[in-house]
Structures are given as C-alpha cells and as structure tokens.
Design a protein around this motif. Structure first.
Motif, PDB file in Angstrom:
ATOM      1  N   GLY A 122       0.798  -1.215   0.000  1.00  0.00           N
ATOM      2  CA  GLY A 122       0.000   0.000   0.000  1.00  0.00           C
ATOM      3  C   GLY A 122       0.828   1.260   0.000  1.00  0.00           C
ATOM      4  O   GLY A 122       0.391   2.298  -0.489  1.00  0.00           O
ATOM      5  N   GLU A 123       2.039   1.151   0.550  1.00  0.00           N
ATOM      6  CA  GLU A 123       2.958   2.296   0.551  1.00  0.00           C
ATOM      7  C   GLU A 123       4.171   2.023  -0.325  1.00  0.00           C
ATOM      8  O   GLU A 123       4.681   2.931  -0.975  1.00  0.00           O
ATOM      9  N   TYR A 160       1.283  -4.336   5.640  1.00  0.00           N
ATOM     10  CA  TYR A 160       0.775  -3.029   5.230  1.00  0.00           C
ATOM     11  C   TYR A 160       1.765  -1.969   5.695  1.00  0.00           C
ATOM     12  O   TYR A 160       2.333  -2.084   6.792  1.00  0.00           O
ATOM     13  N   THR A 163      -0.213   3.390   4.590  1.00  0.00           N
ATOM     14  CA  THR A 163      -1.329   3.783   3.740  1.00  0.00           C
ATOM     15  C   THR A 163      -2.501   2.834   3.949  1.00  0.00           C
ATOM     16  O   THR A 163      -2.367   1.631   3.734  1.00  0.00           O
ATOM     17  N   ASP A 164      -3.635   3.344   4.385  1.00  0.00           N
ATOM     18  CA  ASP A 164      -4.853   2.567   4.575  1.00  0.00           C
ATOM     19  C   ASP A 164      -4.614   1.281   5.372  1.00  0.00           C
ATOM     20  O   ASP A 164      -4.970   0.179   4.936  1.00  0.00           O
ATOM     21  N   ALA A 166      -6.198   0.103   7.673  1.00  0.00           N
ATOM     22  CA  ALA A 166      -7.453  -0.573   8.018  1.00  0.00           C
ATOM     23  C   ALA A 166      -7.726  -1.766   7.116  1.00  0.00           C
ATOM     24  O   ALA A 166      -8.415  -2.713   7.511  1.00  0.00           O
ATOM     25  N   GLY A 167      -7.182  -1.750   5.898  1.00  0.00           N
ATOM     26  CA  GLY A 167      -7.359  -2.882   4.994  1.00  0.00           C
ATOM     27  C   GLY A 167      -6.733  -4.160   5.516  1.00  0.00           C
ATOM     28  O   GLY A 167      -7.072  -5.262   5.051  1.00  0.00           O
ATOM     29  N   TRP A 168      -5.841  -4.013   6.475  1.00  0.00           N
ATOM     30  CA  TRP A 168      -5.179  -5.184   7.081  1.00  0.00           C
ATOM     31  C   TRP A 168      -6.189  -6.150   7.684  1.00  0.00           C
ATOM     32  O   TRP A 168      -5.987  -7.365   7.621  1.00  0.00           O
ATOM     33  N   SER A 200      -1.201   2.772  14.441  1.00  0.00           N
ATOM     34  CA  SER A 200      -2.622   3.103  14.256  1.00  0.00           C
ATOM     35  C   SER A 200      -3.523   2.229  15.113  1.00  0.00           C
ATOM     36  O   SER A 200      -4.745   2.404  15.103  1.00  0.00           O
ATOM     37  N   THR A 202      -4.414  -0.730  14.661  1.00  0.00           N
ATOM     38  CA  THR A 202      -5.316  -1.560  13.853  1.00  0.00           C
ATOM     39  C   THR A 202      -5.300  -3.006  14.327  1.00  0.00           C
ATOM     40  O   THR A 202      -6.363  -3.618  14.487  1.00  0.00           O
TER      41      THR A 202
END
Length: 445
Positions: A122-123, A160, A163-164, A166-168, A200, A202
């Motif tokens: 993602g990054e 991850y 970047t985003d 939360a998709g994890w 984050s 997550t």
C-alpha cells in the motif's frame, strides 16, 4: 516508518478489550503441533513455549543456511526465516523450504517461516498482497504438511505500510480463512500493519475479531518494535493489553537502534521475560541499506558478535539466560554434543563440463574434534575426485567427514577440503551445512 505515540483512543479501546476478553478462554482445537491457550503458546507436548531467537535472511543469502547451527549454539530456540514468494525476490521453492525445515530440525530449532514480499503493501509499490502470500503457502504445501510440531507460518512480513492500514483486517481474516480451508493446521502468525509497528492500533483493536476468524483458535499476533517503541510505557502498555486480554503475542522483530528512532530494547526484553512473551531479534547478519548496525554478527561469523549481538545473546534477559528448547525435541543429546561450525563452498576454477571447488570448514565459538559437511547438488553435479575429506554420495546428496588429521579445530579455527566435479547445463552452488562434535574428556580415576 513514521512514528506515532501509542496512547489515545482509550474509549474505543475499552470496547475492544471487552471483545478480546470474551475470546480468551478457547484454546486451539488442532493437536498436530503448536497450539495456543489464552496468551500462552504450547508446543505439541502441551508444554509452554516462549520464543527466544533471531531472524535470518535466508532468501537473500541462501548459501548461509549453516548459520542455523551457530544461532543454536548461542542459545536460541527459534529462528524466523525470511522467504520469498517470487513477487519481489527469487522464489524459495518447496525443495528449498524442505531443506530449511530439515536444517531447523537438525539444529533443534523451531522454524517460523515468513514471506517477505508483502513488506509495506500500500505504501511500497513493489510489495505484494497477503492473498499472493497465501497462494505461495498453498503452492509449497508439500514441504509444510506434517511439520506442524516444528514449524509456524508467519503469513506475510509487515503486510501493510502506513497507507490505509485498516485494509489489514479484512485481508488478514481472508488469509487465515484460506489457509485453514486449504488444510493447514500450523500455528499461524500475523504481523501488524504500519510496517509491523501498529501505531494506528489496527491490530491491537481488531485482534479479537481476527482471532475469532480462525476456526482452530491458533493464531499468534506479532508486533515489530523499532522507533515507535522508544519508551518503557509504550512497550509495557502494548504488550500488557494482549496479555490481559488473554491473546498470544510475540515481538517478531526488534532492534537496539533504527532509522525511525531509538527503541528501548532493555524494556522489550525485560517485559517479554516477565510476561512470558517470545522475542526474535533482527537479524543474524547481512543487513544493508543503512541499517547494517542491526547485524548480530559480522559477516555471518558467530565468533564476531556485534554490540547488538552481545546484548541480545548475553545481556540481561537475553537469549542465553532465558531460552528453553522446545520439548518436541526430547532430552538434549549428551554425547557427543553438537557444536557450531560453518562450511563455505567456493568454485575455484571452471571449464567446459568440469570445475574445481573448495570447502572451508570453520569452528564456531568453541573447539571441535570432528566435522561433517552435507549438501544436495542442485543441478546434478558429480564428483570426479576429492581430497582432505571422506566423501560419500547418494544421488544428489553429499556427505563429507573430517579425517584423522583435520577434524580437531580450535575455536575460530578453520581447515579446507577440495574436489573436482563434472557439470552440464548449469553449475549452481549448493547450500552447504556443517555440524561438529567434541570428544568428552576422560574422567579422572
């Protein structure tokens, strides 16, 4: 890696803790190998197992598999092995993974296998998905089936970036579901997002629902502790919440320094020891890109511990003082004990259809009295002559043993043996492994 403080979101986290606690009681239902019970990891004999080990960059240094003997000799009970799915680096196929597992078992180490190609998805545009990592595991399942007593699957390294993240959650749940549907009964380890550091929250806040996704309740969470974890409060808070919620967590990577800050390695190790949490230092040797200081030994030489290596292996709450071998290996052998040595294979000359080679055997941090070097020819090469070793072969399998005059080596001492061989098509160098023994002194009268 961008740094984020680990305090905040207390109200939201209270609900997460409640959900985590409701899942603390169930233990893993599969009995083939490692399982979890609350926050504990249990080996196949139902005994508590606490990881004490290091990471080893096998996919980038396939000729350094002999390092496993040195890692064991310094006291480790676990090695986390870097593999590639082929998305970013050369794919480690089933035959190679079979050999890795075999060498872990020969050195009485628990093998945590991880796919590194997912790092920073993602990054980092070059990173691949957890779904691709699962494809890889399914593709090499033949190497993993039946190894549940000795092997854990770390689905993907730091899957991850920032970047985003939360998709994890969804991606990790899907990955666990697919692996179980494919028949994997191994303990599954999942790395956190945010380059493994979860600033984050997550992974922290969704650990309970991820754990519940696994029908075997046999998932272990892995946090990587670098610059984000530069205070004792951050470390104890993060690890303590998993412990209090009854969910298993390990420190899958950590260091004494990093480009994103100065991690508090003393608190990482002290807290892990106090709470029965495993840790795996990064990494044995071969670091580049400005983090060479994270090498535990210099140039893969077990006799050249760096300051970080001294701290991890020999310091307070370190590997030497706290590591306990997994009971699946039974009672450690008493005679002759295995002592560390390394074998370095080199091609010294080559011509059409033939070549000459040399193998250097070096003792580790203790003297040895005999050595054995093994490898499997990758391209069907065959010896035409050998010297300074007793060499036997069985198909592609090679075993070379010391002779009466070159088996005894002092700590750090070396010797070599040579050969000529034939080749056709390709002449890929094999991964040579060395094991050694010492003679027990005669008892006094």
């Amino acid at each position: 890696m961008r740094k984020r403080r680990l305090f905040g979101g207390v109200t939201a986290f209270a609900a997460a803790v409640a959900a985590m606690t409701t899942l603390a009681a169930p233990s893993a239902q599969a009995a083939a190998g490692f399982t979890v019970r609350g926050s504990q990891i249990l080996d196949a004999n139902d005994n508590a197992f606490v990881m004490r080990g290091v990471n080893h960059a096998h996919t980038w240094y396939p000729d350094k598999l002999g390092s496993l003997a040195d890692i064991k000799a310094l006291g480790a009970n676990t090695v986390r092995v870097v593999l590639s799915s082929g998305d970013r680096w050369t794919r480690n196929d089933a035959a190679d993974v079979t050999n890795v597992i075999s060498q872990c078992k020969a050195n009485r180490l628990i093998c945590v296998l991880e796919v590194h190609d997912t790092t920073g998805y993602g990054e980092d545009a070059a990173a691949t998905t957890l779904a691709h990592a699962v494809d890889y595991w399914i593709g090499i399942r033949s190497a993993l089936a039946g190894q549940e007593r000795y092997v854990m699957l770390n689905i993907g390294n730091e899957p991850y970036g920032n970047t985003d993240p939360a998709g994890w959650v969804t991606d990790t749940k899907n990955a666990i579901t697919r692996l179980r549907a494919a028949g994997f009964e191994h303990s599954i380890m999942v790395d956190a997002p945010n380059w493994g550091q979860d600033w984050s929250f997550t992974m922290r806040d969704n650990a309970a629902s991820v754990f519940a996704t696994d029908p075997q309740r046999n998932t272990i969470f892995s946090i990587h502790m670098y610059g984000v974890f530069d205070t004792a409060a951050e470390i104890t808070d993060y690890l303590g919440r998993f412990r209090a919620a009854g969910l298993p967590i390990v420190v899958g990577e950590f260091g004494f320094n990093h480009s994103d800050g100065d991690p508090d390695e003393d608190t990482v190790m002290a807290t892990a020891q106090a709470q029965g949490i495993g840790y795996l230092g990064w990494s044995w040797s071969g670091n580049g890109g400005g983090v060479e200081y994270l090498d535990l030994v210099t140039n893969f030489d077990a006799g050249l511990l760096t300051s970080w290596g001294e701290r991890l292996f020999n310091g307070p709450n370190g590997i030497k003082a706290t590591s306990r071998e997994a009971t699946v290996y039974g009672t450690p052998p008493s005679s002759p004990p295995v002592r560390a040595c390394t074998a370095t294979y080199a091609t010294t000359g080559q011509w059409t259809g033939g070549f000459q080679g040399a193998v250097t055997v070096k003792a580790g941090t203790a003297p040895i009295s005999s050595w054995t070097v093994t490898w499997t020819w990758p391209d069907g090469q065959r010896f035409t002559n050998t010297w300074n070793a007793a060499v036997t072969t069985s198909g592609d399998a090679v075993t070379a043993r010391s002779l009466s005059y070159n088996g005894s080596l002092p700590a750090g001492g070396s010797t070599s043996w040579g050969f000529t061989a034939a080749w056709t098509g390709r002449n890929t160098a094999p991964a040579a492994t060395c094991t050694a023994a010492w003679k027990r002194p005669r008892e006094g009268r």
